[in-house]
Design a protein around this motif. Structure first.
Motif: not given
Lengths: 434, 294
Positions: A123-125, A129-130, A343-346, A358-361
Motif C-alpha cells: 500500500k505504501s507504494q 488517496a488510493t 496496478t503495481g510497478t510493472e 497511475p495511482s502507483y507512485n
C-alpha cells in the motif's frame, strides 16, 4: 432420415458435453488457472492503449494465468452487470467504482473486501488517496489503477496569440474575450452537453469547491449545510452566466462530447472544457504543432472563491474480485497476482508510457511520454484536485439536477429554484442523509 | 374413450407451449405486478408501500410528458404509418409509378437498418456540427444557426416522429402490398369495366379486403408505440431536458439506473394496461367497422 437426424442431434450434444468437460479438466490438470473477467474498457479506443499493453505484458509473464475477458462500455456495461449481480453470477475479476455507481455489486455482498490481502509494504507504494475507504462499509473493494481528472480547460494558444489574447486570469476577463473571439469567427468554448452529466462532472463540482472549499460538499451531503447555500447557488449562477453570455458554442446542449472535441480539434473554437483523459486521443488525432499550442489549465479565478486554481479528480474505476474466490485459493492468488501486476510497478510503468497518471507512485520524469500526455502529468502535479460532485451524491437526484441544469442553460431555469428543488430532493431521498 | 384419448393427446401436445407461455409471459407479469407495490432502497426491498409507486409515477411531470410523447408516437404510427403504408402499397400495386421494384426496395430499406444506425445518421446530419447545420451556416452566414426544434419544449418530438414515420411506414407498406396482391386482378378489372371510380374501388374493395390486416397492423403499431425505446434512446436519450422522454426510458432509468425495481415494475404494469386497453378499443372499432362493411 429420422434416424440420421436423431444421430446428428445426439452427436452434437455429446460433443458439447465432452468439450465442456475438457475445459474444466484443462484448468486444473496443467496448472493453468482461468479467470473470468468483465471490464468496462474499450480495447479499440486509443484511450486504452496502455491497458492493452499491460494485458500483453501480463500474458507473457504469467502464461499459467488465463483471463477470459468480456469487455463492454457505458450503459451496456452496467445493464449487463446489474443482471449478473441480480442473479449472483458475477465473474472472478471485474471493474467497478468505489462509490455509488456500481453499488449494485459492491453493496450487495458479492465483492471481496481486499483489506486483508493488501499489506502495508504494497500500500505504501501508492498515493495515499488510493486507499480512501470505499462504499458504506468503508472497506477496500477495488484498487484504482489511476485517478480520473474530470475538469480541464484546453486552450488553443495559437488562436489566442493570433487574437492578441491570453488565457484569462479571472472569469470576468474570460467573459470579456467573447466579442473579440466571435468577431474573428471562432466559438469561445466547446463543450458537449447533449448527455447532461457533462456540465455536472466537468464543471459544476469544481465551481462548488471553489466557492465552498473541499469540506463543504460533505457537509451539504450529510445535511449540515444546505444546497440552497451560497456555494451551490453561486456555482449554478456561473454556469448560467456562461450560457447567457454566449461563452459556449451554439447548440451546446445538442452537441455530443465527440462533436465538441471535433469542433476544438478543427480549430473552430478557442477553448474546450473536457476531462483530463482526452489527452491520449489528442496525441493520436492532432498534428504536433497543434498539440504544442494547447495549454491545459483550469477555470479562471472567480469573485468570492475560497480555493484557487483547483481541478477535480476521482479514483478511477479499478479491479475488484468476486467474494466467491475466497473458497478457491488458486484462483484467488491468480486474481491478486493480476491486480497487483496491473496496478503495481510493472503495470503502472506501461500505462504511464501510454498517458495514464497511475495511482502507483512512479517517477514520471523518467517515462517517455507523448506531448499531451506530458502536459497531463504536469497538469496533475500543478493543480490541486477537488472532488467530483456526482461521485458523492445519489444518481437519481444528480440526474434531476443535470436535467434542470440543461434547462437553465437553454434559458428555462433559475439557480435559486434549481438549488431549492435539489435540496428538497436530497433531504427526502439521498442516501447521504439516511 | 377415443374422444377422451384425443383430448388427452391435445392437452399433452399443448402442455410444453403452455408451460413456456406461463414461464416467460404470465409469470414475469405477475411478479412485476407484485413488485409494483414494493419499496426499494439501496438495492434491497424494504417493504410494501401500497399504491405509492403508482401515485408517484402518475403525478410525476416527467412521466406525464413521457406518456404524452408515447401518445404522439402512437398517433403517428396509427394515423401516419398505416395510412401512408396503404397509399404507397396501392400506388405500387396499381403500378401508377414506373420502376415499382426499385421503389419497393427503396421504401423498404429503412426498416432493414438498425434503429441505432438510423439515429446516428440523423444526428450526424442535424447536430450543431452536422452536414445540414454546417451547410445552412455557410449559405446564411449565420454561425449561430442550430436546428432549434430540437430544443423546443413543444416540438422536440417532431424530429423523432418524422424518423419513426420514415422508418416504419415501409414495413406496413410491404404487409399491405402482400395482401393487395392476394386480391384477384379480375376484381379490379370488373370494377373498372362497371365504371367504378378509384375512390369506390378503395372504399368498396381495397379497404374491406385489408380490414383484418389493418387491425393487425394497428395492434402492432399501438403495442410498438407504447414500448418505443431503441430509436429514442439512441437519437435523443430523452433529451434535451426531458422533452423527448418516453415511458420505456422512464422505466429503464428507474429500474436499471436508480435500482428502484418497485417503481420500474409499476411503470411496466401501466404500459401493459394501456396496451391492453387501447388494443381492446381498436378491437371494438374494428368490430363495428366490420359490421358496417358487411
Amino acid at each position: 432420415m429420422k434416424k440420421t437426424a436423431l444421430f446428428a442431434l445426439v452427436l452434437v450434444l455429446a460433443m458439447t458435453f465432452v468439450s465442456a468437460a475438457g475445459t474444466k479438466e484443462q484448468s486444473s490438470d496443467d496448472g493453468t488457472v482461468t479467470l473470468t473477467a468483465y471490464m468496462q474498457i474499450d480495447p479499440a479506443n486509443d484511450q486504452y492503449a496502455g491497458h492493452n499493453a499491460v494485458m500483453a505484458a501480463f500474458e507473457e509473464k504469467y502464461p499459467n494465468i488465463k483471463l477470459d475477458i468480456e469487455y463492454a462500455s457505458g450503459e451496456a456495461f452496467h445493464q449487463k452487470f446489474q443482471s449478473m449481480a441480480a442473479s449472483k453470477q458475477i465473474p472472478d475479476i471485474y471493474t467497478c467504482y468505489g462509490g455509488a455507481r456500481t453499488a449494485y455489486v459492491t453493496e450487495t455482498g458479492l465483492t471481496l473486501d481486499l483489506t486483508p490481502y493488501l499489506d502495508d509494504a504494497f500500500k505504501s507504494q501508492f498515493a495515499s488517496a488510493t486507499w480512501n475507504p470505499q462504499g458504506s462499509a468503508g472497506v477496500i473493494y477495488m484498487i484504482p489503477p489511476a485517478f480520473s481528472v474530470c475538469h480541464t480547460i484546453y486552450a488553443n494558444t495559437a488562436i489566442l496569440d493570433k487574437l492578441g489574447l491570453e488565457y484569462p486570469k479571472t472569469f470576468d476577463e474570460w467573459l470579456s474575450q467573447i466579442p473579440t473571439i466571435r468577431a474573428a469567427g471562432y466559438y469561445p468554448v466547446s463543450m458537449g452537453n447533449k448527455d447532461p452529466w457533462v456540465v455536472n462532472s466537468w464543471l459544476l463540482g469544481t465551481l462548488i469547491e471553489r466557492f465552498g472549499g473541499k469540506e463543504w460538499i460533505m457537509k451539504a451531503a450529510k445535511g449540515e449545510a444546505s444546497f440552497t447555500d451560497e456555494p451551490f447557488v453561486k456555482a449554478l449562477d456561473v454556469i448560467k452566466q456562461m450560457s447567457d453570455a454566449g461563452l459556449f458554442s451554439p447548440g451546446v446542449n445538442q452537441m455530443s462530447n465527440s462533436e465538441a472535441d471535433q469542433e476544438f480539434y478543427q480549430q473552430k473554437s478557442v477553448y474546450l472544457i473536457d476531462a483530463g483523459w482526452r489527452t491520449s486521443a489528442m496525441d493520436a488525432a492532432l498534428p504536433a504543432d497543434q498539440r504544442e499550442a494547447i495549454k491545459m489549465t483550469v477555470f479562471p479565478a472567480l469573485d468570492g472563491e475560497v480555493t484557487h486554481n483547483t481541478s477535480s479528480a476521482v479514483a478511477s474505476e479499478g479491479f475488484a474480485l468476486s467474494k466467491a474466490l475466497e473458497k478457491d485459493k488458486a484462483k484467488l492468488d491468480a486474481a491478486l497476482t493480476f491486480i497487483k501486476f496491473y496496478t503495481g510497478t510493472e503495470g503502472a510503468t506501461i500505462r504511464a508510457e501510454h498517458g495514464d497518471v497511475p495511482s502507483y507512485n512512479l517517477d514520471l520524469s523518467k517515462v517517455n511520454l507523448d506531448v499531451m500526455q506530458k502536459k497531463f502529468v504536469e497538469f496533475s502535479a500543478e493543480y490541486p484536485m477537488g472532488y467530483v460532485f456526482d461521485s458523492i451524491m445519489d444518481g437519481e437526484g444528480v440526474t434531476m439536477l443535470n436535467t434542470d441544469l440543461q434547462a437553465m442553460m437553454m434559458g428555462n431555469g433559475d439557480p435559486k429554484q434549481i438549488a431549492a428543488d435539489y435540496e428538497a430532493w436530497v433531504a427526502a431521498n439521498d442516501s447521504n442523509r439516511d | 374413450m377415443p374422444r377422451l384419448n384425443k383430448r388427452a393427446s391435445y392437452l399433452t401436445l399443448l402442455l410444453p407451449a403452455f408451460i413456456i407461455y406461463i414461464g416467460i409471459i404470465i409469470f414475469p407479469i405477475l411478479v412485476s405486478f407484485g413488485l409494483s407495490f414494493t419499496e426499494w432502497k439501496r438495492f434491497k426491498m424494504t417493504g410494501f408501500n401500497g399504491l405509492d409507486n403508482y401515485i408517484s409515477i402518475l403525478t410525476d411531470p416527467v412521466f406525464q410528458r413521457s406518456l404524452w410523447n408515447n401518445v404522439q408516437i402512437m398517433l403517428i404510427s396509427v394515423l401516419g404509418q398505416i395510412p401512408l403504408g396503404i397509399i404507397l402499397a396501392y400506388l405500387l400495386h396499381r403500378k401508377w409509378v414506373r420502376g415499382t421494384k426499385f421503389f419497393e426496395f427503396m421504401i423498404f430499406l429503412p426498416v432493414t437498418i438498425s434503429s441505432v444506425v438510423i439515429a446516428l445518421l440523423w444526428n450526424r446530419v442535424f447536430s450543431p456540427v452536422g452536414i445540414y447545420t454546417t451547410f445552412v451556416r455557410m449559405i446564411t452566414h449565420n454561425p449561430d444557426y442550430v436546428v432549434k426544434i430540437f430544443e423546443s419544449e413543444k416540438f422536440a418530438m417532431i424530429p423523432v416522429l418524422l424518423v419513426l414515420l420514415w422508418q416504419y411506414t415501409s414495413l406496413y407498406m410491404v404487409i399491405f402490398l402482400a395482401n393487395l396482391q392476394r386480391i384477384p386482378s379480375s376484381v379490379f378489372e370488373a370494377a373498372l369495366i362497371d365504371g367504378a371510380k378509384e375512390s369506390t374501388i378503395i372504399w368498396k374493395i381495397v379497404l374491406p379486403a385489408l380490414s383484418t390486416v389493418i387491425f393487425t397492423c394497428s395492434v402492432l403499431a399501438i403495442s410498438g408505440s407504447l414500448k418505443s425505446f431503441d430509436l429514442v434512446y439512441a437519437m435523443t436519450a430523452g433529451g434535451p431536458v426531458n422533452y423527448t422522454y418516453v415511458m420505456a426510458l422512464y422505466l429503464y432509468q428507474h429500474t436499471f439506473t436508480f435500482h428502484n425495481y418497485g417503481k420500474g415494475s409499476a411503470v411496466s404494469i401501466i404500459i401493459v394496461l394501456l396496451s391492453v386497453g387501447l388494443i381492446s378499443l381498436v378491437r371494438g372499432i374494428y368490430d363495428k367497422a366490420q359490421k358496417k362493411f358487411e
